[in-house]
Scaffold this active site. Structure first.
Site, PDB file in Angstrom:
ATOM      1  N   ILE A 177       0.827  -1.211   0.000  1.00  0.00           N
ATOM      2  CA  ILE A 177       0.000   0.000   0.000  1.00  0.00           C
ATOM      3  C   ILE A 177       0.864   1.264   0.000  1.00  0.00           C
ATOM      4  O   ILE A 177       0.394   2.337  -0.396  1.00  0.00           O
ATOM      5  CB  ILE A 177      -0.954  -0.034   1.222  1.00  0.00           C
ATOM      6  CG1 ILE A 177      -2.193   0.807   0.972  1.00  0.00           C
ATOM      7  CG2 ILE A 177      -0.251   0.370   2.509  1.00  0.00           C
ATOM      8  CD1 ILE A 177      -3.303   0.571   2.005  1.00  0.00           C
TER       9      ILE A 177
ATOM     10  N   HIS B 186       6.187 -12.149   5.749  1.00  0.00           N
ATOM     11  CA  HIS B 186       6.003 -11.634   4.389  1.00  0.00           C
ATOM     12  C   HIS B 186       7.351 -11.310   3.776  1.00  0.00           C
ATOM     13  O   HIS B 186       8.234 -10.782   4.439  1.00  0.00           O
ATOM     14  CB  HIS B 186       5.099 -10.400   4.369  1.00  0.00           C
ATOM     15  CG  HIS B 186       5.526  -9.308   5.313  1.00  0.00           C
ATOM     16  ND1 HIS B 186       5.218  -9.341   6.660  1.00  0.00           N
ATOM     17  CD2 HIS B 186       6.226  -8.175   5.118  1.00  0.00           C
ATOM     18  CE1 HIS B 186       5.715  -8.263   7.249  1.00  0.00           C
ATOM     19  NE2 HIS B 186       6.345  -7.539   6.341  1.00  0.00           N
TER      20      HIS B 186
HETATM   21  P1  5GP Z   1       7.001  -4.635   7.381  1.00  0.00           P
HETATM   22  O1  5GP Z   1       7.156  -3.192   7.800  1.00  0.00           O
HETATM   23  O2  5GP Z   1       6.292  -5.427   8.464  1.00  0.00           O
HETATM   24  O3  5GP Z   1       8.237  -5.294   6.877  1.00  0.00           O
HETATM   25  O4  5GP Z   1       6.044  -4.613   6.110  1.00  0.00           O
HETATM   26  C1  5GP Z   1       4.686  -4.395   6.185  1.00  0.00           C
HETATM   27  C2  5GP Z   1       4.277  -3.769   4.884  1.00  0.00           C
HETATM   28  O5  5GP Z   1       2.872  -3.841   4.786  1.00  0.00           O
HETATM   29  C3  5GP Z   1       4.657  -2.284   4.776  1.00  0.00           C
HETATM   30  O6  5GP Z   1       5.530  -2.101   3.661  1.00  0.00           O
HETATM   31  C4  5GP Z   1       3.302  -1.590   4.588  1.00  0.00           C
HETATM   32  O7  5GP Z   1       3.358  -0.524   3.661  1.00  0.00           O
HETATM   33  C5  5GP Z   1       2.396  -2.708   4.118  1.00  0.00           C
HETATM   34  N1  5GP Z   1       1.017  -2.548   4.493  1.00  0.00           N
HETATM   35  C6  5GP Z   1       0.536  -2.139   5.704  1.00  0.00           C
HETATM   36  N2  5GP Z   1      -0.811  -2.132   5.698  1.00  0.00           N
HETATM   37  C7  5GP Z   1      -1.182  -2.546   4.459  1.00  0.00           C
HETATM   38  C8  5GP Z   1      -2.460  -2.762   3.838  1.00  0.00           C
HETATM   39  O8  5GP Z   1      -3.534  -2.577   4.425  1.00  0.00           O
HETATM   40  N3  5GP Z   1      -2.455  -3.189   2.540  1.00  0.00           N
HETATM   41  C9  5GP Z   1      -1.295  -3.407   1.848  1.00  0.00           C
HETATM   42  N4  5GP Z   1      -1.413  -3.810   0.592  1.00  0.00           N
HETATM   43  N5  5GP Z   1      -0.078  -3.236   2.409  1.00  0.00           N
HETATM   44  C10 5GP Z   1      -0.022  -2.812   3.694  1.00  0.00           C
END
Ligand code: 5GP
Ligand code: ZN
Length: 119
Positions: A36, A105
């Site tokens: 997103i 992820h």
């Molecule tokens: P992390 O920070 O845990 O490595 O990655 C989580 C990712 O999820 C972030 O890059 C963030 O932008 C993405 N993200 C968070 N909420 C959402 C959402 O509701 N939809 C999508 N498609 N991505 C999301």
């Protein structure tokens, strides 16, 4: 229980279709959708459908599905035409490394120059 859907997990809700996402690829065990808040022209997240807190927990509990995530990351790179130019697969693990969603992820990033070492 490990692997079971968690009611308070955003990515479990995306797997269940309860939160919308732009899904670009799906397999029996994985889903891939656009981030997103993209950090590169290609920024796709590949997740296991099963809930595990991070990549290490996934690999310990279900190594075959961890392999599926890696294979799908490579397929996304091909689908997004970044395999030739180069791309990065990132698993942020722990809040100190920027993990904000505690459902494993892989970030697949490409379409621009990627610095090394990363920030
Ligand atoms: P992390 O920070 O845990 O490595 O990655 C989580 C990712 O999820 C972030 O890059 C963030 O932008 C993405 N993200 C968070 N909420 C959402 C959402 O509701 N939809 C999508 N498609 N991505 C999301
Ligand atoms: Zn989850």
């Amino acid at each position: 229980m490990a692997g079971e859907p968690q009611s308070d997990c955003l990515f479990c809700k995306i797997v269940a279709g309860e939160v919308p996402a732009t899904i670009v690829r799906e397999s029996e065990t994985t889903v891939a959708f656009r981030d997103i808040n993209p950090q590169a022209p290609t920024h796709v997240l590949v997740i296991p459908k099963a809930h595990h807190a991070d990549a290490a927990a996934l690999a310990a509990a279900e190594p075959g599905i961890a392999a599926d995530v890696l294979r799908e990351a490579g397929e996304i790179a091909a689908q997004e035409n970044v395999r030739g130019s180069g791309y990065r697969v990132v698993f942020n693990t722990g809040s100190g490394a920027g993990q904000t969603v505690f459902h494993a992820h892989a970030h697949v990033l490409g379409g621009r120059g990627l610095e090394w070492p990363p920030g």
